[in-house]
Design an enzyme around this catalytic site. Structure first.
Site, mmCIF file in Angstrom:
data_model
loop_
_atom_site.group_PDB
_atom_site.id
_atom_site.type_symbol
_atom_site.label_atom_id
_atom_site.label_comp_id
_atom_site.label_asym_id
_atom_site.label_seq_id
_atom_site.Cartn_x
_atom_site.Cartn_y
_atom_site.Cartn_z
ATOM 1 N N ASP A 11 -0.541 -8.711 -0.487
ATOM 2 C CA ASP A 11 0.530 -8.392 -0.969
ATOM 3 C C ASP A 11 1.715 -9.552 -0.768
ATOM 4 O OD1 ASP A 11 2.724 -6.917 -2.767
ATOM 5 O OD2 ASP A 11 3.324 -6.392 -0.442
ATOM 6 N N SER A 12 2.810 -9.613 -1.431
ATOM 7 C CA SER A 12 3.662 -10.529 -1.236
ATOM 8 C C SER A 12 4.351 -10.342 0.289
ATOM 9 C CB SER A 12 4.989 -10.408 -1.907
ATOM 10 O OG SER A 12 5.353 -9.110 -1.965
ATOM 11 N N HIS B 124 5.573 -1.677 -2.581
ATOM 12 C CA HIS B 124 6.991 -1.420 -1.357
ATOM 13 C C HIS B 124 7.505 -0.088 -1.724
ATOM 14 C CE1 HIS B 124 6.397 -5.782 -0.894
ATOM 15 N NE2 HIS B 124 7.439 -5.829 0.007
ATOM 16 N N CYS C 71 5.561 -0.569 -7.791
ATOM 17 C CA CYS C 71 5.458 -1.536 -6.762
ATOM 18 C C CYS C 71 5.241 -0.915 -5.361
ATOM 19 C CB CYS C 71 6.806 -1.992 -6.728
ATOM 20 S SG CYS C 71 7.124 -3.288 -5.344
ATOM 21 N N CYS D 129 -0.568 -5.297 -5.055
ATOM 22 C CA CYS D 129 0.509 -5.834 -5.534
ATOM 23 C C CYS D 129 0.592 -5.786 -7.030
ATOM 24 C CB CYS D 129 0.968 -7.137 -5.114
ATOM 25 S SG CYS D 129 2.450 -8.028 -5.690
ATOM 26 N N GLU E 57 11.983 -4.979 2.919
ATOM 27 C CA GLU E 57 11.349 -6.168 3.941
ATOM 28 C C GLU E 57 12.116 -6.260 5.178
ATOM 29 O OE1 GLU E 57 8.544 -8.511 3.753
ATOM 30 O OE2 GLU E 57 7.540 -7.288 2.374
HETATM 31 N N1 DGL Z 1 4.557 -5.107 -3.585
HETATM 32 C C1 DGL Z 1 4.726 -5.928 -4.624
HETATM 33 C C2 DGL Z 1 4.352 -5.147 -6.090
HETATM 34 O O1 DGL Z 1 3.514 -4.257 -6.146
HETATM 35 C C3 DGL Z 1 6.099 -6.221 -4.704
HETATM 36 C C4 DGL Z 1 6.538 -7.690 -5.558
HETATM 37 C C5 DGL Z 1 7.566 -8.503 -5.226
HETATM 38 O O2 DGL Z 1 7.154 -9.045 -4.164
HETATM 39 O O3 DGL Z 1 8.551 -8.591 -5.785
HETATM 40 O O4 DGL Z 1 4.622 -5.609 -6.954
#
Ligand code: DGL
Length: 265
Positions: free
Chosen positions: A13-14, A188, A186, A76, A154
């Site tokens: 993931d990011s 997150h 998302c 993600c 984050e």
């Molecule tokens: N967890 C990522 C998602 O599901 C986050 C994306 C991001 O980094 O903006 O989209």
């Protein structure tokens, strides 16, 4: 590196978002060994172009393949909706992605109005537009970009009143339109569950895709005869592209976060 049934499952993931998929994955696949990559030096992905997202995905996928991963979970929504088709044609290992669960939300909706909170990158992707069009003919989908949420999650803290105000401002128009389901588009956003449960009336279902992704991962491993054969309990190793990874506040204290370029222990 040669892969086999007992090699790793890559998850990336990011940032910390993909961590919200790990409990469901470990529950269904307790013997598997996971390598988790947080690309937090390049987070968030949500405002990047499709080309930039693809570039980051290629770097991480290649690193995970070099570490011996047998399959990769793109944990993600933004990366899945923008890059998974290209990843599947570029690499020979199977990929499992995550997309906003608008299909179950739309099918179960009584008010015929559902809300989707996701990144700009996810909501503007061709894949999301196609899925949304296919399953929501008789349903109004209230889309909302969660600007600033990934960054706030984050850096924390999750009980910051400013975060509560921001989330509230995104949910308000959905409530005004009478949604009975909120899709967390998302990975997150499940970190916001305590906050969302305070803001949302009880009759509104909150839907995420973690369990569906775990089931799909199990299915793909089984179909490809890649389910791990050992009886030992599995493990998770953590990697990051950042020097001071945000993972550190969210993983067990004894766990180490290693540079993305290093080998598994
Ligand atoms: N967890 C990522 C998602 O599901 C986050 C994306 C991001 O980094 O903006 O989209």
């Amino acid at each position: 590196m040669e892969t086999n049934r007992n090699s790793f499952i890559g998850v990336f993931d990011s940032g910390i978002g993909g961590l919200t998929l790990l409990p469901a994955l470990q529950h269904l696949l307790p013997q598997e060994k996971f390598l988790y990559v947080s690309d937090d030096a390049h987070a968030p992905y949500g405002l990047k172009s499709r080309e930039e997202i693809l570039e980051r995905c290629n770097i991480i996928v290649q690193a995970l393949i070099d570490k011996g991963c047998k399959v990769i979970v793109v944990a993600c929504n933004t990366a899945t909706t923008n890059a998974i088709e290209t990843l599947r044609t570029t690499y020979s290992i199977p990929f499992i992605g995550i997309e906003p669960a608008i299909k179950p939300a739309a099918l179960n909706s009584k008010t015929k109005v559902v809300g989707v909170l996701a990144t700009q990158g996810t909501l503007s992707s061709a894949l999301f537009t196609q899925t949304s069009a296919a399953y929501t003919q008789d349903v109004l989908v209230v889309e909302q970009v969660g600007n600033g949420l990934v960054e706030a999650i984050e850096t924390g803290p999750l009980d910051d009143p400013k975060l509560a105000t921001l989330v509230g401002s995104y949910i308000k128009p959905m409530l005004e339109q009478n949604i009975d389901a909120l899709v967390l588009g998302c990975t997150h956003y499940p970190f916001l569950l305590p906050l969302l449960k305070k803001i949302l009336p009880n009759n509104i279902q909150i839907i995420d895709s973690a369990e569906a992704v775990a089931k799909q991962t199990h299915k793909i491993l089984k179909e490809n005869q890649l389910l791990c054969l050992t009886q030992e309990t599995g493990s998770i190793q953590y990697f990051s592209s950042a020097k001071n990874s945000s993972l550190l506040g969210f993983i067990p204290k004894e766990a180490e976060v290693r540079p993305l370029t290093s080998d598994p222990a």
